[in-house]
Design a protein around this motif. Sequence first.
Motif, PDB file in Angstrom:
ATOM      1  N   ARG A 113     -26.899 -57.795 -23.870  1.00 14.33           N
ATOM      2  CA  ARG A 113     -26.472 -57.139 -22.785  1.00 14.33           C
ATOM      3  C   ARG A 113     -26.689 -57.975 -21.393  1.00 14.33           C
ATOM      4  O   ARG A 113     -25.737 -58.196 -20.691  1.00 14.33           O
ATOM      5  CB  ARG A 113     -27.181 -55.696 -22.583  1.00 14.33           C
ATOM      6  N   GLU A 135     -13.420 -51.195 -21.423  1.00 11.26           N
ATOM      7  CA  GLU A 135     -14.618 -51.421 -22.088  1.00 11.26           C
ATOM      8  C   GLU A 135     -14.267 -51.929 -23.370  1.00 11.26           C
ATOM      9  O   GLU A 135     -14.906 -52.762 -23.860  1.00 11.26           O
ATOM     10  CB  GLU A 135     -15.455 -50.114 -22.137  1.00 11.26           C
ATOM     11  N   THR A 164     -19.016 -51.184 -28.107  1.00 10.24           N
ATOM     12  CA  THR A 164     -18.871 -50.802 -26.901  1.00 10.24           C
ATOM     13  C   THR A 164     -20.083 -50.181 -26.229  1.00 10.24           C
ATOM     14  O   THR A 164     -20.274 -50.400 -25.184  1.00 10.24           O
ATOM     15  CB  THR A 164     -17.849 -49.444 -27.129  1.00 10.24           C
ATOM     16  N   SER A 165     -21.145 -49.817 -27.027  1.00  8.17           N
ATOM     17  CA  SER A 165     -22.445 -49.170 -26.311  1.00  8.17           C
ATOM     18  C   SER A 165     -23.129 -50.443 -25.651  1.00  8.17           C
ATOM     19  O   SER A 165     -23.599 -50.420 -24.701  1.00  8.17           O
ATOM     20  CB  SER A 165     -23.152 -48.628 -27.425  1.00  8.17           C
ATOM     21  N   ARG A 188     -21.280 -51.250 -22.538  1.00 10.79           N
ATOM     22  CA  ARG A 188     -21.700 -50.384 -21.583  1.00 10.79           C
ATOM     23  C   ARG A 188     -23.128 -50.826 -20.826  1.00 10.79           C
ATOM     24  O   ARG A 188     -23.173 -50.391 -19.876  1.00 10.79           O
ATOM     25  CB  ARG A 188     -21.457 -49.084 -22.127  1.00 10.79           C
ATOM     26  N   SER A 189     -23.926 -50.933 -21.700  1.00  4.30           N
ATOM     27  CA  SER A 189     -25.245 -51.259 -21.054  1.00  4.30           C
ATOM     28  C   SER A 189     -25.295 -52.522 -20.195  1.00  4.30           C
ATOM     29  O   SER A 189     -25.971 -52.517 -19.432  1.00  4.30           O
ATOM     30  CB  SER A 189     -26.332 -51.315 -22.294  1.00  4.30           C
ATOM     31  N   LYS A 213     -18.068 -47.525 -11.700  1.00  6.67           N
ATOM     32  CA  LYS A 213     -17.362 -47.026 -12.873  1.00  6.67           C
ATOM     33  C   LYS A 213     -16.693 -45.539 -12.354  1.00  6.67           C
ATOM     34  O   LYS A 213     -17.373 -44.833 -11.969  1.00  6.67           O
ATOM     35  CB  LYS A 213     -18.419 -46.640 -14.009  1.00  6.67           C
ATOM     36  N   HIS A 243     -14.805 -42.668 -14.122  1.00  4.78           N
ATOM     37  CA  HIS A 243     -14.346 -41.992 -15.289  1.00  4.78           C
ATOM     38  C   HIS A 243     -12.804 -41.350 -15.516  1.00  4.78           C
ATOM     39  O   HIS A 243     -12.349 -41.126 -14.614  1.00  4.78           O
ATOM     40  CB  HIS A 243     -15.148 -40.520 -15.478  1.00  4.78           C
ATOM     41  N   ASN A 254     -13.270 -49.445 -14.743  1.00  8.24           N
ATOM     42  CA  ASN A 254     -14.480 -50.072 -13.971  1.00  8.24           C
ATOM     43  C   ASN A 254     -13.898 -51.146 -12.982  1.00  8.24           C
ATOM     44  O   ASN A 254     -13.216 -51.890 -13.235  1.00  8.24           O
ATOM     45  CB  ASN A 254     -15.284 -50.906 -15.024  1.00  8.24           C
ATOM     46  N   SER A 265     -22.991 -41.399 -12.496  1.00  7.05           N
ATOM     47  CA  SER A 265     -23.477 -41.218 -14.232  1.00  7.05           C
ATOM     48  C   SER A 265     -24.949 -40.832 -14.344  1.00  7.05           C
ATOM     49  O   SER A 265     -25.845 -41.337 -13.528  1.00  7.05           O
ATOM     50  CB  SER A 265     -23.219 -42.676 -14.776  1.00  7.05           C
TER      51      SER A 265
END
Lengths: 238, 238
Positions: free
Chosen positions: A5, A30, A41-42, A45-46, A59, A61, A65, A190
Amino acid sequence: MPSRRHAIADDLRHQISSGHFKPGERLPSEAQLATRYTVSTSTLRSALALLQSEGLVEKIHGNGNFVCRPLHKITYTGGAAALGPWTAFSAHLQMTARTTNVEAPSHLTTLLNVPPRSLLTEILFIAHEGKTPHSLAHIYVPHGLAPATPHLPGQIAVLPACHRLLLAEVQERVSARLPTEEEATTLRISPSLAVLALTRVTTDATGRVIEAALLVLPGDRADALFTTRMTEDGNSKK
Amino acid sequence: MPSRRHAIADDLRHQISSGHFKPGERLPSEAQLATRYTVSTSTLRSALALLQSEGLVEKIHGNGNFVCRPLHKITYTGGAAALGPWTAFSAHLQMTARTTNVEAPSHLTTLLNVPPRSLLTEILFIAHEGKTPHSLAHIYVPHGLAPATPHLPGQIAVLPACHRLLLAEVQERVSARLPTEEEATTLRISPSLAVLALTRVTTDATGRVIEAALLVLPGDRADALFTTRMTEDGNSKK
DNA sequence: GAGTGGTCTAGACCACGAG
DNA sequence: TCGTGGTCTAGACCACTCA
């Protein structure tokens, strides 16, 4: 061993600072970025969460982004500099306030140094910039001290002028934590974005607490500034 | 619709405050808790992250999750209250310092208001409580101003007495962000735990910057406290 | 409706700590 | 060595925004 990450965050950060991604621009989705970096994807995202916490990426929703425009941070002004006109934020923020009377919750009785179940006036401040909320403040005053004065833009305080003369001390405590579910929804941030939690207690000359303020500022676009000036003899002002 | 993670965090929080889990006690393993709440381990871990950011739970890799003992927070003292003996932390913290000379990195030239590539003395502070590090500070002073004075416990500053007399202003800016990989490893904190990032700039009477300090405090066990006192005439100290 | 981010799952594998 | 937490995967499904 660098984590995946942070490597991705470093790469994106460099692409932003080098101008490959420009302020206001939307990043690839993403899913696309995850494919490009060959991560899930996780994990991607981190990585974005790091950039978000630095105020580099916003970000949104359902939309995307975006690279943040610089100098878009709002600053809470604390300390002596805030005491003249009691302006906590820059004046272009719109403020809404809602006043209710409540019995002192248990976590406030020690803060305000009042007996349990005593009456308090609660004012809920929400600062907006345009349509999006930018900060949240709960202010508590002992019942009877609450003024009917209008709230000025950028001002997070409810003390009338006659009480300011009795001010003796302001204590402001800052900490970082994740938002509650309610804070995340009202601030539209978030739940994984840390907030600055600021507790301000104002005491008069007799040692009585006349105001307690609990502020919550989104960590990505807010910070707090405290200024201290000295007297000529080199001692601090006490 | 309440999210799973917050529901679990609320339940655990209640079990902690009600005494079902006692301070210092080890919680059941994440796998056990995940089974008990019928969620995946990732979801359960994000619930624990909430409690960690509130300072209720301490995570120890390879060992377990523990209920924090209360009042275990360390407090950075800013503002006027810190200016007498220049004590930033309580004195029981052990401090190690390492001094080097560096060329001013680009992000510091604007902060210190010095020309690019000018020489600075960098002091790296690490505060320990027992064996575990508790905070990190980079202090920069223009080359030549660096003193040879020993560092007192709890003290995060390098100004010799003769320079304190010239102090004019201290600005402290606080923000919340996720730690860099290096910060996470040296502070031995989880990379997903937000830190308090504090930038302190000290200016002398001529407007010259004589010290810049970049502090990083783990968000779960540190906060910052600023105290402002008033003069008798009701005006703030300027 | 199409495409985006947000939540959550059910694993695998690695890094760390204590016995 | 064993059990712990830390990282990461390859999805599924939901919520939101916009055309």
